[in-house]
Design a protein around this motif. Structure first.
Motif, PDB file in Angstrom:
ATOM      1  N   GLU A 338     113.553   3.095  46.744  1.00 21.48           N
ATOM      2  CA  GLU A 338     112.474   3.166  47.735  1.00 21.48           C
ATOM      3  C   GLU A 338     112.978   2.744  49.114  1.00 21.48           C
ATOM      4  O   GLU A 338     112.564   3.311  50.143  1.00 21.48           O
ATOM      5  CB  GLU A 338     111.314   2.290  47.276  1.00 21.48           C
ATOM      6  N   LYS A 339     113.870   1.757  49.139  1.00 21.26           N
ATOM      7  CA  LYS A 339     114.464   1.361  50.419  1.00 21.26           C
ATOM      8  C   LYS A 339     115.294   2.500  51.003  1.00 21.26           C
ATOM      9  O   LYS A 339     115.285   2.728  52.219  1.00 21.26           O
ATOM     10  CB  LYS A 339     115.335   0.118  50.233  1.00 21.26           C
ATOM     11  N   GLU A 340     115.995   3.204  50.152  1.00 20.95           N
ATOM     12  CA  GLU A 340     116.790   4.348  50.613  1.00 20.95           C
ATOM     13  C   GLU A 340     115.881   5.463  51.132  1.00 20.95           C
ATOM     14  O   GLU A 340     116.183   6.121  52.136  1.00 20.95           O
ATOM     15  CB  GLU A 340     117.672   4.876  49.474  1.00 20.95           C
ATOM     16  N   LEU A 341     114.731   5.657  50.468  1.00 20.57           N
ATOM     17  CA  LEU A 341     113.760   6.666  50.923  1.00 20.57           C
ATOM     18  C   LEU A 341     113.250   6.326  52.324  1.00 20.57           C
ATOM     19  O   LEU A 341     113.156   7.201  53.199  1.00 20.57           O
ATOM     20  CB  LEU A 341     112.596   6.731  49.925  1.00 20.57           C
ATOM     21  N   ILE A 342     112.949   5.045  52.554  1.00 20.71           N
ATOM     22  CA  ILE A 342     112.497   4.615  53.894  1.00 20.71           C
ATOM     23  C   ILE A 342     113.612   4.840  54.914  1.00 20.71           C
ATOM     24  O   ILE A 342     113.362   5.289  56.040  1.00 20.71           O
ATOM     25  CB  ILE A 342     112.082   3.131  53.869  1.00 20.71           C
ATOM     26  N   ARG A 343     114.857   4.535  54.510  1.00 17.83           N
ATOM     27  CA  ARG A 343     115.997   4.688  55.426  1.00 17.83           C
ATOM     28  C   ARG A 343     116.124   6.140  55.885  1.00 17.83           C
ATOM     29  O   ARG A 343     116.263   6.411  57.087  1.00 17.83           O
ATOM     30  CB  ARG A 343     117.271   4.228  54.732  1.00 17.83           C
ATOM     31  N   PHE A 344     116.082   7.085  54.950  1.00 12.06           N
ATOM     32  CA  PHE A 344     116.246   8.484  55.340  1.00 12.06           C
ATOM     33  C   PHE A 344     115.005   9.015  56.087  1.00 12.06           C
ATOM     34  O   PHE A 344     115.120   9.881  56.950  1.00 12.06           O
ATOM     35  CB  PHE A 344     116.564   9.352  54.123  1.00 12.06           C
ATOM     36  N   ALA A 345     113.833   8.476  55.747  1.00 17.17           N
ATOM     37  CA  ALA A 345     112.629   8.845  56.503  1.00 17.17           C
ATOM     38  C   ALA A 345     112.769   8.416  57.957  1.00 17.17           C
ATOM     39  O   ALA A 345     112.357   9.123  58.889  1.00 17.17           O
ATOM     40  CB  ALA A 345     111.393   8.205  55.874  1.00 17.17           C
ATOM     41  N   MET A 346     113.386   7.224  58.161  1.00 19.21           N
ATOM     42  CA  MET A 346     113.617   6.736  59.525  1.00 19.21           C
ATOM     43  C   MET A 346     114.602   7.636  60.260  1.00 19.21           C
ATOM     44  O   MET A 346     114.387   8.011  61.417  1.00 19.21           O
ATOM     45  CB  MET A 346     114.128   5.298  59.474  1.00 19.21           C
ATOM     46  N   TRP A 347     115.726   8.016  59.602  1.00 14.09           N
ATOM     47  CA  TRP A 347     116.723   8.850  60.277  1.00 14.09           C
ATOM     48  C   TRP A 347     116.191  10.255  60.580  1.00 14.09           C
ATOM     49  O   TRP A 347     116.679  10.919  61.478  1.00 14.09           O
ATOM     50  CB  TRP A 347     118.002   8.955  59.441  1.00 14.09           C
ATOM     51  N   SER A 348     115.158  10.682  59.856  1.00 15.31           N
ATOM     52  CA  SER A 348     114.566  11.997  60.149  1.00 15.31           C
ATOM     53  C   SER A 348     113.573  11.934  61.305  1.00 15.31           C
ATOM     54  O   SER A 348     113.075  12.961  61.772  1.00 15.31           O
ATOM     55  CB  SER A 348     113.856  12.534  58.902  1.00 15.31           C
ATOM     56  N   SER A 349     113.289  10.713  61.790  1.00 12.05           N
ATOM     57  CA  SER A 349     112.319  10.518  62.875  1.00 12.05           C
ATOM     58  C   SER A 349     113.013  10.476  64.227  1.00 12.05           C
ATOM     59  O   SER A 349     114.243  10.433  64.321  1.00 12.05           O
ATOM     60  CB  SER A 349     111.541   9.215  62.645  1.00 12.05           C
ATOM     61  N   GLU A 350     112.204  10.453  65.293  1.00 15.28           N
ATOM     62  CA  GLU A 350     112.742  10.336  66.647  1.00 15.28           C
ATOM     63  C   GLU A 350     113.385   8.964  66.831  1.00 15.28           C
ATOM     64  O   GLU A 350     112.859   7.957  66.326  1.00 15.28           O
ATOM     65  CB  GLU A 350     111.641  10.521  67.694  1.00 15.28           C
ATOM     66  N   PRO A 351     114.504   8.887  67.568  1.00 17.43           N
ATOM     67  CA  PRO A 351     115.129   7.580  67.799  1.00 17.43           C
ATOM     68  C   PRO A 351     114.251   6.646  68.620  1.00 17.43           C
ATOM     69  O   PRO A 351     114.325   5.423  68.478  1.00 17.43           O
ATOM     70  CB  PRO A 351     116.428   7.929  68.540  1.00 17.43           C
ATOM     71  N   ILE A 352     113.423   7.219  69.483  1.00 14.01           N
ATOM     72  CA  ILE A 352     112.437   6.430  70.229  1.00 14.01           C
ATOM     73  C   ILE A 352     111.070   6.924  69.770  1.00 14.01           C
ATOM     74  O   ILE A 352     110.522   7.872  70.327  1.00 14.01           O
ATOM     75  CB  ILE A 352     112.594   6.588  71.749  1.00 14.01           C
ATOM     76  N   PRO A 353     110.495   6.327  68.727  1.00 12.69           N
ATOM     77  CA  PRO A 353     109.282   6.876  68.113  1.00 12.69           C
ATOM     78  C   PRO A 353     108.041   6.658  68.969  1.00 12.69           C
ATOM     79  O   PRO A 353     107.921   5.653  69.665  1.00 12.69           O
ATOM     80  CB  PRO A 353     109.172   6.097  66.804  1.00 12.69           C
ATOM     81  N   PHE A 354     107.129   7.637  68.908  1.00  8.58           N
ATOM     82  CA  PHE A 354     105.831   7.471  69.553  1.00  8.58           C
ATOM     83  C   PHE A 354     104.700   7.949  68.641  1.00  8.58           C
ATOM     84  O   PHE A 354     103.560   7.573  68.793  1.00  8.58           O
ATOM     85  CB  PHE A 354     105.776   8.219  70.900  1.00  8.58           C
ATOM     86  N   ASP A 355     105.055   8.805  67.646  1.00 10.13           N
ATOM     87  CA  ASP A 355     104.076   9.249  66.662  1.00 10.13           C
ATOM     88  C   ASP A 355     103.736   8.071  65.744  1.00 10.13           C
ATOM     89  O   ASP A 355     104.622   7.321  65.322  1.00 10.13           O
ATOM     90  CB  ASP A 355     104.666  10.401  65.844  1.00 10.13           C
ATOM     91  N   PRO A 356     102.438   7.864  65.410  1.00 11.26           N
ATOM     92  CA  PRO A 356     102.044   6.715  64.573  1.00 11.26           C
ATOM     93  C   PRO A 356     102.766   6.650  63.231  1.00 11.26           C
ATOM     94  O   PRO A 356     103.117   5.559  62.766  1.00 11.26           O
ATOM     95  CB  PRO A 356     100.535   6.922  64.384  1.00 11.26           C
ATOM     96  N   MET A 357     103.003   7.808  62.602  1.00 12.40           N
ATOM     97  CA  MET A 357     103.712   7.785  61.321  1.00 12.40           C
ATOM     98  C   MET A 357     105.161   7.341  61.506  1.00 12.40           C
ATOM     99  O   MET A 357     105.701   6.569  60.709  1.00 12.40           O
ATOM    100  CB  MET A 357     103.644   9.164  60.657  1.00 12.40           C
ATOM    101  N   GLU A 358     105.787   7.834  62.568  1.00  6.75           N
ATOM    102  CA  GLU A 358     107.181   7.442  62.824  1.00  6.75           C
ATOM    103  C   GLU A 358     107.279   5.972  63.218  1.00  6.75           C
ATOM    104  O   GLU A 358     108.237   5.284  62.855  1.00  6.75           O
ATOM    105  CB  GLU A 358     107.781   8.342  63.903  1.00  6.75           C
ATOM    106  N   LEU A 359     106.271   5.483  63.944  1.00  7.58           N
ATOM    107  CA  LEU A 359     106.253   4.047  64.272  1.00  7.58           C
ATOM    108  C   LEU A 359     106.158   3.211  62.997  1.00  7.58           C
ATOM    109  O   LEU A 359     106.831   2.181  62.864  1.00  7.58           O
ATOM    110  CB  LEU A 359     105.067   3.741  65.201  1.00  7.58           C
ATOM    111  N   ALA A 360     105.320   3.674  62.052  1.00  6.14           N
ATOM    112  CA  ALA A 360     105.176   2.958  60.783  1.00  6.14           C
ATOM    113  C   ALA A 360     106.477   2.996  59.980  1.00  6.14           C
ATOM    114  O   ALA A 360     106.868   1.999  59.360  1.00  6.14           O
ATOM    115  CB  ALA A 360     104.028   3.565  59.973  1.00  6.14           C
TER     116      ALA A 360
END
Length: 833
Positions: A338-360
């Motif tokens: 699950e930690k690995e899933l969060i890690r890859f979800a983060m790398w698929s997001s914007e490096p400077i997040p502004f979308d609420p899901m990406e912020l989460a």
């Protein structure tokens, strides 16, 4: 906002001030500035002012200097009132323009801050991203998968790719970022930009007139034509009877002034501008005043789900990992998978997040990762959100050349690009359905690898490994159920248009009491339909899911084809086309993208859909009050016109009972009445229980026009009845004139009160909060008393002191000639009851 990935310092406060002193603000100023002289010249061209000038000239030529001076004073007063109203309207619109001025991001003092675009200065480092307009000319210093649409400058609609290493590294004001993110150094602002140089200022675009504006202009033009015809007839009759050219012209001008309803265009402009200003005070920014008119006609509101129906407060709530085929809750005790899933979800997001899901996701990564790898990696390639359904892919690399490629998006999109067998696909979709049925927003996550920099044209050409699902809970807003009920009561249909799946959307819709929650359709189905089949499907569907820009636009156009007046809410880049196409495009002020705000006609500053209930109510109130004002103008003009015309045409003993000075006095009373009293009227209690007004319907139905005409004829009957009674009692001309004048002023006062509602009684409307009613009526009575009781004034107006019984006759007649309509209203209420 995190700044760990930003390596720029930007200008200091001292450097900003120095640059601003040298180059000025980032605003394109017009060579044709607005001046008070321009306003005065415009007022002097008005038909009523021209008639007054002509009348004053004739008075001076005839030696009637007192009357001539009075006319000049009247001209000054009317001009002053017009200037005041114009200035009030202009100030309201200027305040709106200031609030709708877009913000932009800059790096100053090593921090990313948000400022108004007008505050940009040469040397600033501006950060521009997907969906944003470029606020000034500049040179790219750093870019990631960056492209710009420059059609406003070049006419070419295709996006242009740009980077710090390419020949195309300049960006220009008013162009739009299509994809990616860039940091640019500002090179030119304001009148020094390329946009200003080629004269493409948006302010040069002329706003089209609305149906109501056209109807009012046509009505006034017809009245002017009628006035000219009657003017010539009366001039001819007077000249035939008296043989005096100037005296005949003066008497004909009296009638012409009484016919022209010059108050109506001023009333419309004032109501719309002040309406927009009132909406602004409520946190609703109207970019064009014509939107105020459309608000009262809205028949359908198409709303997004995320952030409009829900809080847009994304909370990471559930995980699904493929190997163990289980759904688990988000907690501190996560396993390695699950930690690995969060890690890859983060790398698929914007490096400077502004979308609420990406912020989460970023927050979850920060809390669960053993070490924060983000400062070590730089994004080297990006595939922005695309596809049907959509997904996005980001590629990061560190100094050692180690590469991370991760994607996230709609589960169906991720499944389609992953190597999975039928059983795995079935299990994943079952997990999606299970979480969506609980109201969760579900995203799929995948990873891939590749050698070299020959990235394929689309992310869908890559083959991914499925990592799992992440689910977010976005709770419904507490007030949204009441908001929907308010729309339903007002006869407004509501449709949900979202990129989310049907299960999640339906669950949320049922939680908030949305009507037709089980009646849904997806974007692909919409795209396959055309013509009448499309229109019927759109009309019958309440929830549209897995929608993309083309499908959203198709729904809006189908509703418009069905003669609906469409309001559309949106906040993202993909909402832009639909927002632009809707009659009322509604952007969110807090979370809305710049492109959405530019495409919209209205901005909700607090992102709260309940504001739209207030906006619709305001639109309906303004339209109702405009109608009251115009009906008042028509009703009161009829007795003035007929009281001037009939004694002359029928050869009565006192053929010229009113002169221009009497008519202009009454015009000065009527103007403030319709523009000030009725604009300030509160909304009637049944306004939001009525069906929306058809947008193309003329501002008067035949029944309403007949009502105004009958009201006017009733007052005419009263004034001419008093005239004939005075003649029968052998009163002289001045006494007769005074009695007719008092009757007309009395009728005017009671008409103001009666027409506050065409349904509720005067007793009910007396409780409406409008302090200006007493002020205006008191001023009317006081001015009339001055004319009647101060000798110098009464002699000037050719009035005679009246006896008590004469006053009683006039006041009673004026009262009865108007208040008979209270019986009509009583009958209406009883029929409805």
């Amino acid at each position: 906002m995190p700044t760990s990935t930003i390596s720029f310092t930007g200008l200091s406060n001292e450097e900003v001030n120095s640059s601003r002193e040298k180059f000025g603000s980032n605003a394109i100023t017009s060579a044709k500035e607005h001046t008070i002289l321009h306003d005065i010249l415009g007022i002097l061209k008005e038909p009523m002012i021209l008639l007054l000038l002509l009348a004053a000239t004739i008075y001076f030529i005839s030696g009637k200097y007192g009357d001539g001076i009075f006319m000049l004073v009247a001209i000054v007063l009317i001009a002053a009132i017009s200037l005041y109203q114009d200035n009030k309207s202009r100030n309201a619109l200027a305040a709106l323009k200031t609030l709708t001025e877009p913000d932009c991001k800059v790096i100053r003092n090593s921090e990313i801050i948000s400022i108004k675009t007008e505050e940009l200065v040469p040397g600033d480092l501006m950060m521009i991203e997907e969906g944003s307009p470029v606020p000034a000319d500049g040179i790219i210093k750093q870019a990631n998968d960056f492209s710009v649409n420059e059609s406003i400058l070049t006419g070419e609609s295709m996006a242009v790719n740009k980077s710090e290493n390419s020949e195309e590294k300049a960006v220009f004001q008013a162009t739009t970022v299509v994809s990616g993110l860039a940091i640019c150094e500002v090179t030119a602002t304001g009148n020094n930009t390329r946009l200003a140089a080629i004269g493409k200022s948006i302010e040069a675009i002329k706003e089209e007139d609305t149906p109501l504006q056209i109807q009012i202009e046509n009505f006034v033009k017809k009245m002017v034509v009628i006035g000219v015809v009657v003017f010539l007839i009366v001039w001819a009759i007077n000249y035939f009877n008296s043989g005096s050219m100037l005296d005949s012209l003066l008497k004909a001008l009296t009638l012409a002034m009484s016919i022209i309803p010059e108050e109506i265009p001023v009333t419309f402009t004032t109501f719309m501008a002040l309406g927009a200003w009132r909406l602004m005070k409520m946190g609703i920014i109207v970019k064009q005043t014509k939107t105020v008119e459309a608000l009262g006609s809205a028949t359908v509101i198409c709303t997004d789900k995320t952030g409009t129906i829900t809080e847009n407060r994304m909370e990471l709530a559930r995980f699904y990992s493929l190997p163990d085929n289980t759904i688990s809750k988000y907690s501190d005790g996560l396993n390695d998978m699950e930690k690995e899933l969060i890690r890859f979800a983060m790398w698929s997001s914007e490096p400077i997040p502004f979308d609420p899901m990406e912020l989460a996701i970023h927050e979850a990564y920060k809390q669960t990762a053993p070490t924060d790898e983000r400062p070590l990696y730089k994004m080297v390639h990006e595939y922005p959100l695309s596809g049907k359904p959509p997904m996005m892919t980001h590629v990061f690399e560190n100094a050692s050349g180690n590469r991370i490629m991760a994607a996230k998006g709609a589960p169906e999109a991720i499944i389609a690009v992953c190597t999975l067998d039928d059983t795995q696909k079935k299990n994943i979709l079952l997990a999606v359905q299970t979480m969506a049925a609980e109201g969760f927003r579900v995203l799929g996550v995948g990873t891939t690898t590749m050698q070299g920099d020959a990235y394929p044209a689309t992310q869908q050409e890559l083959t991914f490994d499925f990592k799992g699902l992440v689910a977010f809970y976005d709770p419904p807003k507490k007030n949204i159920a009441a908001v929907f009920q308010s729309f339903y009561q007002a006869g407004i249909k509501v449709k949900i248009i979202t990129g989310d799946n049907a299960a999640t959307t339906t669950t949320i819709a049922k939680q908030v009491g949305f009507e037709g929650a089980d009646n849904h359709c997806d974007g692909e189905t919409i795209m396959q339909l055309e013509g009448e089949a499309l229109n019927k499907k759109v009309a019958a569907t309440s929830i549209f899911t897995r929608m993309f820009p083309e499908a959203k636009l198709k729904v809006i156009n189908a509703l418009k084809d069905s003669k609906e007046i469409v309001a559309m809410t949106g906040d993202g880049v993909n909402d832009g086309p639909a927002l632009k196409a809707a009659h009322i495009g509604i952007a969110m002020g807090k979370k809305g993208s710049d492109l959405a705000k530019r495409a919209s006609s209205l901005i909700l500053m607090d992102d709260d859909l309940s504001s739209m209930v207030d906006a619709v109510a305001m639109g309906r109130k303004i339209y109702t009050n405009i109608k009251k004002a115009i009906q008042y103008v028509i009703s009161i003009h009829i007795p003035i016109v007929l009281t001037v015309f009939l004694p002359l045409a029928l050869g009565w003993v006192y053929p010229n009972i009113f002169t221009p000075v009497h008519v202009i006095f009454m015009e000065m009373i009527m103007g403030p009445t319709c523009s000030i009293i009725y604009e300030n009227e509160p909304m009637e209690s049944n306004t939001m229980q009525q069906a929306p007004r058809p947008f193309t319907t003329t501002f008067f139905k035949l029944k309403e026009l007949i009502t105004s005409i009958i009201q006017g004829l009733g007052i005419t009957l009263g004034t001419l009845g008093v005239y004939q009674l005075s003649v029968y009692l052998q009163y002289d001309e001045n006494t007769t004139r005074t009695m007719v004048f008092v009757t007309l002023i009395t009728a005017n006062i009671f008409l103001t009160l009666v027409n506050r509602s065409f349904y509720y009684s005067m007793v009910t409307t007396a409780r409406y909060k409008n302090n200006l009613i007493l002020v205006i009526i008191a001023a009317t009575i006081a001015l009339s008393a001055v004319l009647l009781f101060i000798p110098v004034c009464s002699r000037f107006f050719q009035f005679e002191p009246l006896q008590l019984n004469q006053f009683v006759i006039c006041i009673a007649t004026g009262f009865i000639s108007v208040t008979w309509y209270e019986i009509v209203k009583w009958i209406k209420r009883n029929k409805k009851a």
